[in-house]
Design an enzyme around this catalytic site. Structure first.
Site, PDB file in Angstrom:
ATOM      1  CG  ASP A 156      33.019  40.998  43.175  1.00 18.38           C
ATOM      2  OD1 ASP A 156      32.676  39.843  43.456  1.00 18.38           O
ATOM      3  OD2 ASP A 156      34.055  41.265  42.552  1.00 18.38           O
ATOM      4  CG  ASP A 169      38.814  34.634  47.901  1.00 14.46           C
ATOM      5  OD1 ASP A 169      38.308  34.251  46.822  1.00 14.46           O
ATOM      6  OD2 ASP A 169      38.190  35.330  48.726  1.00 14.46           O
TER       7      ASP A 169
END
Length: 252
Positions: free
Chosen positions: A11, A130
């Protein structure tokens, strides 16, 4: 039986690898190029690289960083974050990505999935989902904008839709489990894999090597993804693969 894949995730926020819990409270982990090279040496099957602030800040993914990572590692690289158009996808593939993940852009304009699959092939198009469980609505809701914005989409129905549109793979992150180290969300992945036939990568919640065993024994996902446990050296990719081999799970 196809070998199960073990995938670390980077990330990235403004050129640095970060990791948080439930998508917040980010900690600096290090340089993406160095970390990617370490994971290749450890035997990672692929690498997922997500620019976690590109979409919310309205900018494109960091093509230069991708190019640098791709020049140093030779495992397949999936890149997402800040992908708004076919030209963005083309730029990332040209920089060395093997697959491009779309999330917010796909929800806003599902045609990008079909167009991407037509131009580059379905194998290059990953739809990232997500999702968080809604107790009130009794469904897994889809979130966009780096997990900050809920939609009315049901994650299971959305997964079916994107498969029909031409997505070649799904990267499904449980926001409830993200960074908690409490194990993968088995209920979510059982539901997703029952609904689609394309490969599914499970993300969110890994806390120990045997969580991958539980994931592959209880669900039909094709790959498991983790970040913080690998970043902070709690165990290695070899540890995971050895644990899986002991349980008779086929790994590369």
């Amino acid at each position: 039986m196809l070998a199960k894949r073990i995938i670390p995730c980077l990330d990235v926020d403004h050129g640095r690898v970060k990791k948080g819990v439930n998508f917040v409270n980010l900690r600096d982990v290090g340089d993406p190029v160095e970390i990617a090279a370490t994971y290749e040496q450890q035997g990672a099957d692929e690498l997922v690289f997500l620019d976690i602030t590109a979409t919310t800040e309205g900018r494109n993914a960091i093509v230069e960083t991708i190019s640098e990572v791709a020049s140093k590692v030779f495992m397949p690289l999936t890149v997402g974050g800040g992908v708004h158009s076919i030209s963005d996808m083309q730029a990332l593939l040209a920089a060395g990505a093997d697959k491009v993940a779309v999330n917010s852009a796909a929800v806003a304009n599902p045609q990008i999935i079909s167009d991407g699959a037509a131009k580059f092939g379905s194998q290059c198009v990953v739809v990232a989902i997500d999702t968080k469980w809604s107790e009130v609505e009794q469904k897994f809701k889809v979130y966009v904008a780096g997990g900050h914005k809920p939609t009315e989409l049901d994650a299971i129905e959305w997964a079916k839709q994107v498969e029909q549109l031409g997505a070649g793979e799904l990267l499904v992150t449980s926001m409830d489990k993200d960074g908690t180290k409490s194990g993968f969300d088995l209920k979510l992945y059982q539901a997703i894999t029952a609904a689609v036939s394309i490969p599914v990568i499970a993300s969110g919640g890994c806390g120990k090597a045997t969580d991958f065993n539980d994931l592959f024994e209880a669900t039909n996902v094709d790959a498991g993804l983790a970040a913080s446990v690998f970043h902070f050296g709690e165990f290695t990719i070899d540890d995971v693969k050895n644990s899986l081999k002991r349980d008779g799970v086929t790994v590369r």
